[in-house]
Design a protein around this motif. Structure first.
Motif, PDB file in Angstrom:
ATOM      1  N   VAL A 158       0.841  -1.204   0.000  1.00 27.92           N
ATOM      2  CA  VAL A 158       0.000   0.000   0.000  1.00 27.92           C
ATOM      3  C   VAL A 158       0.877   1.255   0.000  1.00 27.92           C
ATOM      4  N   GLU A 159       1.952   1.208   0.785  1.00 25.18           N
ATOM      5  CA  GLU A 159       2.891   2.334   0.782  1.00 25.18           C
ATOM      6  C   GLU A 159       3.514   2.518  -0.604  1.00 25.18           C
ATOM      7  N   MET A 160       3.828   1.408  -1.254  1.00 29.90           N
ATOM      8  CA  MET A 160       4.377   1.478  -2.612  1.00 29.90           C
ATOM      9  C   MET A 160       3.367   2.108  -3.570  1.00 29.90           C
ATOM     10  N   ALA A 161       2.094   1.764  -3.409  1.00 32.21           N
ATOM     11  CA  ALA A 161       1.048   2.365  -4.252  1.00 32.21           C
ATOM     12  C   ALA A 161       1.008   3.881  -4.071  1.00 32.21           C
ATOM     13  N   GLN A 162       1.134   4.336  -2.834  1.00 33.05           N
ATOM     14  CA  GLN A 162       1.144   5.783  -2.588  1.00 33.05           C
ATOM     15  C   GLN A 162       2.358   6.432  -3.232  1.00 33.05           C
ATOM     16  N   ARG A 163       3.509   5.767  -3.174  1.00 33.88           N
ATOM     17  CA  ARG A 163       4.707   6.318  -3.823  1.00 33.88           C
ATOM     18  C   ARG A 163       4.545   6.352  -5.335  1.00 33.88           C
ATOM     19  N   LEU A 164       3.859   5.357  -5.900  1.00 31.40           N
ATOM     20  CA  LEU A 164       3.568   5.392  -7.334  1.00 31.40           C
ATOM     21  C   LEU A 164       2.676   6.580  -7.675  1.00 31.40           C
ATOM     22  N   LYS A 165       1.677   6.820  -6.831  1.00 30.73           N
ATOM     23  CA  LYS A 165       0.814   7.998  -7.049  1.00 30.73           C
ATOM     24  C   LYS A 165       1.636   9.274  -7.001  1.00 30.73           C
ATOM     25  N   ASP A 166       2.578   9.338  -6.068  1.00 27.87           N
ATOM     26  CA  ASP A 166       3.434  10.515  -5.942  1.00 27.87           C
ATOM     27  C   ASP A 166       4.318  10.700  -7.181  1.00 27.87           C
ATOM     28  N   LEU A 167       4.641   9.572  -7.851  1.00 29.42           N
ATOM     29  CA  LEU A 167       5.413   9.653  -9.099  1.00 29.42           C
ATOM     30  C   LEU A 167       4.595  10.241 -10.233  1.00 29.42           C
ATOM     31  N   GLY A 168       3.274  10.213 -10.082  1.00 33.15           N
ATOM     32  CA  GLY A 168       2.415  10.785 -11.116  1.00 33.15           C
ATOM     33  C   GLY A 168       1.737   9.775 -12.012  1.00 33.15           C
ATOM     34  N   VAL A 169       1.676   8.491 -11.594  1.00 28.37           N
ATOM     35  CA  VAL A 169       1.041   7.491 -12.456  1.00 28.37           C
ATOM     36  C   VAL A 169      -0.458   7.774 -12.570  1.00 28.37           C
ATOM     37  N   ASP A 170      -1.037   7.324 -13.678  1.00 29.33           N
ATOM     38  CA  ASP A 170      -2.467   7.544 -13.928  1.00 29.33           C
ATOM     39  C   ASP A 170      -3.336   6.459 -13.306  1.00 29.33           C
ATOM     40  N   SER A 171      -2.767   5.291 -13.054  1.00 24.75           N
ATOM     41  CA  SER A 171      -3.500   4.186 -12.449  1.00 24.75           C
ATOM     42  C   SER A 171      -2.482   3.236 -11.837  1.00 24.75           C
ATOM     43  N   ILE A 172      -2.983   2.277 -11.061  1.00 31.49           N
ATOM     44  CA  ILE A 172      -2.097   1.331 -10.368  1.00 31.49           C
ATOM     45  C   ILE A 172      -2.525  -0.088 -10.711  1.00 31.49           C
ATOM     46  N   CYS A 173      -1.558  -0.922 -11.057  1.00 22.88           N
ATOM     47  CA  CYS A 173      -1.827  -2.329 -11.337  1.00 22.88           C
ATOM     48  C   CYS A 173      -1.148  -3.205 -10.293  1.00 22.88           C
ATOM     49  N   ILE A 174      -1.881  -4.180  -9.783  1.00 23.53           N
ATOM     50  CA  ILE A 174      -1.313  -5.241  -8.959  1.00 23.53           C
ATOM     51  C   ILE A 174      -1.023  -6.397  -9.908  1.00 23.53           C
ATOM     52  N   LYS A 175       0.240  -6.720 -10.085  1.00 20.44           N
ATOM     53  CA  LYS A 175       0.657  -7.744 -11.063  1.00 20.44           C
ATOM     54  C   LYS A 175       1.071  -9.008 -10.309  1.00 20.44           C
ATOM     55  N   ASP A 176       0.222 -10.014 -10.381  1.00 21.54           N
ATOM     56  CA  ASP A 176       0.466 -11.273  -9.676  1.00 21.54           C
ATOM     57  C   ASP A 176       0.898 -12.332 -10.689  1.00 21.54           C
ATOM     58  N   MET A 177       2.179 -12.321 -11.026  1.00 17.78           N
ATOM     59  CA  MET A 177       2.687 -13.154 -12.119  1.00 17.78           C
ATOM     60  C   MET A 177       2.811 -14.626 -11.743  1.00 17.78           C
ATOM     61  N   ALA A 178       2.847 -14.954 -10.449  1.00 13.84           N
ATOM     62  CA  ALA A 178       3.015 -16.346 -10.036  1.00 13.84           C
ATOM     63  C   ALA A 178       1.759 -16.928  -9.393  1.00 13.84           C
ATOM     64  N   ALA A 179       0.637 -16.211  -9.476  1.00 13.64           N
ATOM     65  CA  ALA A 179      -0.627 -16.685  -8.895  1.00 13.64           C
ATOM     66  C   ALA A 179      -0.517 -16.905  -7.392  1.00 13.64           C
ATOM     67  N   LEU A 180       0.150 -15.974  -6.702  1.00 10.28           N
ATOM     68  CA  LEU A 180       0.351 -16.065  -5.253  1.00 10.28           C
ATOM     69  C   LEU A 180      -0.686 -15.273  -4.450  1.00 10.28           C
ATOM     70  N   LEU A 181      -1.488 -14.454  -5.135  1.00  9.22           N
ATOM     71  CA  LEU A 181      -2.409 -13.566  -4.434  1.00  9.22           C
ATOM     72  C   LEU A 181      -3.665 -14.335  -4.009  1.00  9.22           C
ATOM     73  N   LYS A 182      -3.772 -14.593  -2.712  1.00  6.97           N
ATOM     74  CA  LYS A 182      -4.928 -15.311  -2.178  1.00  6.97           C
ATOM     75  C   LYS A 182      -6.097 -14.345  -1.975  1.00  6.97           C
ATOM     76  N   PRO A 183      -7.316 -14.889  -1.840  1.00  6.35           N
ATOM     77  CA  PRO A 183      -8.502 -14.023  -1.799  1.00  6.35           C
ATOM     78  C   PRO A 183      -8.487 -12.942  -0.721  1.00  6.35           C
ATOM     79  N   GLN A 184      -8.207 -13.302   0.522  1.00 10.41           N
ATOM     80  CA  GLN A 184      -8.268 -12.290   1.575  1.00 10.41           C
ATOM     81  C   GLN A 184      -7.195 -11.213   1.419  1.00 10.41           C
ATOM     82  N   PRO A 185      -5.931 -11.579   1.150  1.00 11.60           N
ATOM     83  CA  PRO A 185      -4.947 -10.534   0.869  1.00 11.60           C
ATOM     84  C   PRO A 185      -5.327  -9.666  -0.324  1.00 11.60           C
TER      85      PRO A 185
END
Length: 505
Positions: A158-185
């Protein structure tokens, strides 16, 4: 409730990259472009990643012409690409002028959305590309490479997302390339980003299907406020690929969430690729099942199957379990990098060498550079003993600055060298092709006039004839650093790599 969920379709890029080693010819995509353009997608991912490399290495196809063709055939829908930050689409860092020129040219040729990531989540490696894309007026999407480790927490992301916003990005992507993102997280991460960065922050979710849990994760992310999700039409989905587009539409039925997708337009695309995949079966990944062991080993399925082949080639096929146990240790020693190109290849290869030759008895130049900070910084601390060994081997110090700050301007030299090549057309696009793949482009420029070829009927044509450039530093740097190097050709994540190995000092 009642919210509209947007969808990014992956079938023109990551779907065939993940399932058939990026070998799909343009002629097999052109027939469905009209249907895709009218199906109601938020964007169509169709360029970047490994497609640029595959076009010139295997298909005798100009990647810039592929982009222009997509733009012409799909005028209504945003076109999207995957960009490796300061690495662009190659395997080393490029100085800022080259990165800026690439972003300008991609936008000029028709690209709308630039999904920009760094393998180590080092945002210093994203800034130049983000700024360059924004200057073109196109969308700069900042990316979080999702992984699991003692230092990768929801709060850290979440802190990284805020830093991306501070960089000026237009949107944020969560990239789960290894299928590690479980439902609750997934729910907690999307909710945390929305609460911290603002409800108006557009959040995208990209996940693979490898572990079998991420379709539920996608639903939980939607419930938490996720705006756009990535899917792939069913005939090129699942396994080490992605969750099916049509299944998403059906899953949302009755939930109050809707999409703009027109299944009547999608079905002909599904049927088309169901036939196409038969002709590429010799490239299809053997990994077509669910693998929950990834949650323990952190090794994506494609990476595991390729390490098995590598060990068999060394007469050590019975040592796969040892390598699976070694990868997390190597990852911990190197500061817990996410396992995505090129860090997955670097960590995986080092783990194989550790098992075959003893722990760090042999260290690849690329792994040593990863330890020394020449790819960027990691979330976790490095093992000091391994770090000392890397310094001794490479004969250079560890760095804490941005790696690209060490690079001199190189555009004029790149253009001068490319201009001397047979078949060079004088364009900035050709200079960029040469910059990213010096050996492969030299051959491609000579044969480009022969036109694109398909590998669907001729698998032998796909054999690698030119090794990729070294993964770190300028071409040849790894050679200079090596002492009495031994060369191995290893295959990880569906790609062949020539790795020059120096004995440890």
């Amino acid at each position: 409730m009642g919210r509209q969920i947007e969808v990014t379709e992956l079938i023109l890029r990551d779907a065939h990259q993940s399932l058939m080693a990026t070998r799909m010819a343009m002629e097999d995509m052109v027939p469905v472009c009209e249907d895709l353009d009218n199906a109601g997608y938020w964007s169509l991912e169709c360029w970047g990643g490994a497609t640029y490399d595959a076009c010139i290495r295997y298909l005798n196809e100009d990647p810039w012409e592929r982009l222009r063709t997509f733009r012409k055939l799909m005028p209504k829908t945003r076109l999207q690409m995957l960009l490796r930050g300061q690495n662009l689409l190659g395997y080393r860092h490029y100085e800022d002028g080259v990165v800026e020129r690439f972003c300008d040219k991609a936008a000029e040729n028709g690209m709308d959305v630039f999904r920009i990531f760094d393998a180590l989540n080092d945002l210093r490696n994203l800034k130049t590309a983000v700024d360059a894309v924004r200057r073109t007026g196109k969308e700069a999407q900042g990316t979080i490479c999702y992984t699991v480790s003692p230092v990768h927490t929801t709060e850290a992301f979440v802190e990284m997302a805020q830093r991306l916003k501070d960089l000026g990005v237009d949107s944020i992507c969560i990239k789960d390339m290894a299928a590690l993102l479980k439902p609750q997280p997934a729910y907690e991460l999307v909710r945390g980003i929305k609460e911290t960065c603002g409800e108006d922050t557009r959040v995208h979710l990209h996940c693979h299907a490898t572990t079998g849990v991420t379709f539920v994760s996608m639903m939980k992310a939607i419930e938490a406020g996720c705006d756009v999700v990535d899917t792939s039409i069913s005939s090129l989905s699942l396994g080490s690929g992605h969750n099916p587009t049509e299944s998403l539409v059906e899953m949302l039925d009755g939930t109050g969430y809707t999409t703009r997708l027109d299944l009547e337009r999608i079905r002909p695309v599904r049927d088309h690729f169901a036939e196409v995949r038969k002709r590429y079966r010799h490239f299809m990944s053997d990994f077509t099942v669910i693998d929950t062991d990834i949650f323990e080993s952190q090794i994506p399925g494609g990476m595991l199957s390729n390490m098995e082949n590598q060990l068999k080639g060394q007469g050590a096929g019975d040592r796969v379990q040892e390598v699976m146990e070694e990868v997390p240790r190597v990852r911990a020693d190197s500061g817990y990098p996410p396992l995505v190109t090129p860090s997955s290849q670097i960590v995986g290869t080092q783990a194989v060498f550790n098992v075959l030759m003893g722990r760090y008895k042999t260290m690849t130049s690329e792994f040593a550079d990863l330890m020394l900070g020449y790819y960027g910084s990691t979330f976790g601390d490095k093992n000091p003993e391994v770090l000392t060994q890397a310094e001794a081997q490479q004969q250079k110090p560890a760095i804490t600055g941005r790696p690209a700050d060490l690079l001199e301007p190189e555009w004029d030299q790149l253009r001068a060298t490319a201009a001397a090549l047979e078949g060079f057309d004088g364009s900035d696009e050709d200079v960029l092709t040469y910059a990213m793949f010096p050996q492969v482009s030299t051959k491609f420029f000579k044969t480009r006039h022969e036109g694109p070829k398909t590998l669907a009927k001729d698998p032998e044509a796909s054999r690698v004839t030119e090794p990729p450039a070294p993964a770190s530093g300028k071409s040849g740097d790894a050679d200079k650093a090596a002492k009495a190097p031994v060369t191995y050709v290893v295959t990880l994540n569906g790609r062949e790599h020539q790795v020059r190995v120096s004995p440890a000092a």
